[in-house]
Design a protein around this motif. Structure first.
Motif, short mmCIF file in Angstrom:
data_model
loop_
_atom_site.label_atom_id
_atom_site.label_comp_id
_atom_site.label_asym_id
_atom_site.label_seq_id
_atom_site.Cartn_x
_atom_site.Cartn_y
_atom_site.Cartn_z
N PHE A 48 -0.29 -5.58 -41.04
CA PHE A 48 -1.07 -4.73 -41.34
C PHE A 48 -0.35 -5.59 -43.41
CE2 PHE A 48 -0.61 -0.71 -44.67
CZ PHE A 48 -1.83 -0.21 -44.18
N LEU A 49 0.55 -6.39 -43.68
CA LEU A 49 0.25 -7.08 -45.07
C LEU A 49 -0.53 -7.57 -45.35
CD1 LEU A 49 3.94 -9.08 -44.46
CD2 LEU A 49 3.27 -7.04 -46.08
N PRO A 50 -1.74 -8.26 -44.78
CA PRO A 50 -2.81 -8.69 -45.15
C PRO A 50 -3.48 -7.91 -45.87
CG PRO A 50 -2.32 -10.11 -43.00
CD PRO A 50 -1.42 -8.72 -43.36
N TYR A 51 -3.80 -6.07 -45.31
CA TYR A 51 -4.62 -5.66 -45.68
C TYR A 51 -4.22 -5.00 -47.23
CZ TYR A 51 -7.72 -1.31 -45.80
OH TYR A 51 -8.21 -0.09 -45.72
N VAL A 52 -3.31 -5.20 -47.55
CA VAL A 52 -2.36 -4.24 -48.73
C VAL A 52 -2.06 -5.25 -50.00
CG1 VAL A 52 -1.41 -1.82 -47.25
CG2 VAL A 52 -0.27 -4.41 -47.55
N CYS A 53 -2.67 -6.45 -49.63
CA CYS A 53 -2.16 -7.90 -50.41
C CYS A 53 -4.00 -8.08 -51.27
CB CYS A 53 -1.37 -9.06 -49.56
SG CYS A 53 -0.31 -9.21 -48.76
N SER A 54 -3.46 -8.52 -52.15
CA SER A 54 -4.21 -8.79 -53.41
C SER A 54 -5.23 -9.54 -52.47
CB SER A 54 -3.80 -9.30 -54.22
OG SER A 54 -5.05 -9.63 -55.19
N VAL A 55 -7.01 -8.98 -52.15
CA VAL A 55 -7.78 -9.91 -51.95
C VAL A 55 -7.88 -10.83 -52.31
CG1 VAL A 55 -10.29 -10.00 -51.42
CG2 VAL A 55 -9.11 -7.68 -51.08
N VAL A 56 -7.91 -11.25 -53.85
CA VAL A 56 -7.60 -12.50 -54.85
C VAL A 56 -6.78 -13.51 -53.65
CG1 VAL A 56 -7.57 -13.60 -56.64
CG2 VAL A 56 -9.45 -11.84 -56.48
N MET A 74 -12.49 -5.53 -34.08
CA MET A 74 -12.70 -4.66 -34.09
C MET A 74 -11.63 -4.54 -32.47
SD MET A 74 -14.86 -1.80 -34.66
CE MET A 74 -14.47 -0.36 -34.07
N THR A 75 -12.72 -5.25 -31.42
CA THR A 75 -12.24 -5.33 -29.93
C THR A 75 -10.45 -5.81 -29.64
OG1 THR A 75 -14.11 -6.13 -29.77
CG2 THR A 75 -12.71 -6.59 -28.11
N LEU A 76 -10.54 -7.24 -30.88
CA LEU A 76 -9.12 -7.41 -31.04
C LEU A 76 -7.89 -6.14 -31.58
CD1 LEU A 76 -7.66 -10.28 -30.54
CD2 LEU A 76 -7.96 -11.02 -33.00
N ALA A 77 -8.49 -5.76 -32.60
CA ALA A 77 -7.46 -4.41 -32.91
C ALA A 77 -6.88 -4.15 -31.64
CB ALA A 77 -7.86 -3.81 -34.05
N LEU A 78 -8.14 -3.50 -30.95
CA LEU A 78 -7.18 -2.44 -29.89
C LEU A 78 -6.63 -3.42 -28.91
CD1 LEU A 78 -8.17 0.06 -28.76
CD2 LEU A 78 -10.38 -0.73 -27.31
N LEU A 119 -13.80 3.51 -37.79
CA LEU A 119 -13.48 2.62 -38.23
C LEU A 119 -15.09 1.51 -37.64
CD1 LEU A 119 -10.25 1.25 -35.55
CD2 LEU A 119 -10.56 1.76 -37.77
N LEU A 120 -15.71 1.79 -36.94
CA LEU A 120 -17.13 1.37 -37.31
C LEU A 120 -17.73 1.20 -37.78
CD1 LEU A 120 -19.35 -0.18 -35.45
CD2 LEU A 120 -20.16 1.89 -34.92
N VAL A 121 -17.85 2.66 -38.54
CA VAL A 121 -18.67 2.97 -39.78
C VAL A 121 -17.87 3.05 -41.29
CG1 VAL A 121 -19.07 5.22 -41.24
CG2 VAL A 121 -19.48 5.19 -39.05
N MET A 144 -12.16 -14.66 -41.80
CA MET A 144 -11.23 -14.74 -42.69
C MET A 144 -11.45 -12.75 -43.04
SD MET A 144 -10.96 -14.94 -46.83
CE MET A 144 -11.48 -16.70 -46.52
N GLY A 145 -12.44 -11.73 -42.99
CA GLY A 145 -11.86 -10.60 -43.11
C GLY A 145 -11.48 -10.20 -41.64
N ALA A 146 -12.09 -10.33 -40.68
CA ALA A 146 -11.75 -10.19 -39.43
C ALA A 146 -10.13 -10.25 -39.52
CB ALA A 146 -11.96 -10.79 -38.65
N TRP A 147 -9.33 -11.03 -40.04
CA TRP A 147 -7.64 -11.50 -39.83
C TRP A 147 -7.61 -10.26 -41.37
CZ3 TRP A 147 -5.10 -12.98 -44.06
CH2 TRP A 147 -3.72 -13.38 -44.09
N THR A 148 -8.20 -9.85 -42.25
CA THR A 148 -7.18 -8.89 -43.42
C THR A 148 -8.12 -7.41 -42.48
OG1 THR A 148 -8.34 -10.74 -45.31
CG2 THR A 148 -7.93 -8.41 -45.67
N SER A 149 -8.87 -7.31 -42.20
CA SER A 149 -9.10 -5.90 -41.46
C SER A 149 -8.60 -5.40 -40.45
CB SER A 149 -10.41 -5.98 -41.36
OG SER A 149 -11.01 -6.53 -40.73
#
Length: 215
Positions: free
Chosen positions: A26-34, A1-5, A133-135, A79-84
């Protein structure tokens, strides 16, 4: 979140091509997780992964990222931080766009610097978005399962380093073939639900001290 801000603040300035940059984030967020997890598995591969090739070029030994319990979870967190990241950047950017420029003009006239403007104007006014975003981020983290299952082909990693709560629930209910498996899975689901509820209620209570809504 800090990096995103930080990225959202930088992109909120007059930067050429910021729409394209936001789309790329934004592309990684809408792509397939698998699909994304499979890509990361290739990047982190010990023998022919891009990351280890780069490390070898620098003269260091290759790292068994997904075979070492000490590096397994940090890699998954990264990986999770990069995706979100992209989702957070988009929402922060929208919140920053909604702040009237007159507030900053008045602050500059009073002699406030950039840091003071950020902590006295920017952060309080985007605090509802930050809280949301935190919740949502906490809930998604507790429920994380697909990435961990896909990257290990159903395995929980070295010494169960990738065993999340929902992964444990899945194993007990649908993998382990014994009498009380579904009962353990049901009990785990209740624990996950109570944990999410407790953290959410706690965040709502604490948010009254730092979240400011524009009346």
């Amino acid at each position: 979140m800090t990096l995103a801000l930080i990225l959202a603040v930088l992109l909120n300035a007059n930067v050429k091509g910021k729409t394209i940059i936001r789309t790329i984030f934004f592309l990684p967020y809408v792509c397939s997780v698998v699909a994304l997890t499979s890509m990361w598995r290739l990047v982190l591969d010990t023998n022919y992964g891009i990351l280890n090739d780069f490390i070898s070029m620098l003269g260091f030994e290759k790292v068994n990222w997904l075979s070492n319990e000490k590096t397994y979870m940090p890699v998954m967190i990264l990986m999770g931080a990069w995706t979100s990241l992209g989702f957070n950047v988009i929402l922060f950017s929208a919140a920053l766009t909604g702040i009237p420029k007159s507030y900053y003009e008045a602050a500059r006239m009073d002699g406030a610097g950039r840091f003071k403007q950020f902590f006295k104007i920017t952060f309080p006014l985007i605090s509802p978005t930050t809280f949301y975003l935190l919740v949502i981020g906490l809930i998604n983290s507790i429920q994380d399962f697909t990435r961990f299952q896909a990257i290990g082909f159903g395995e929980t990693g070295p010494n169960n380093a990738g065993l999340t709560m929902v992964f444990y629930l899945y194993q007990q209910g649908f993998v382990n073939n014994y009498t009380y498996g579904m009962g353990f899975a049901a009990a785990t689901s209740w624990i996950v639900a109570i944990l999410i509820l407790g953290l959410t209620v706690f965040n709502f209570k604490v948010s009254k001290r730092w979240v400011h809504y524009d009346d």
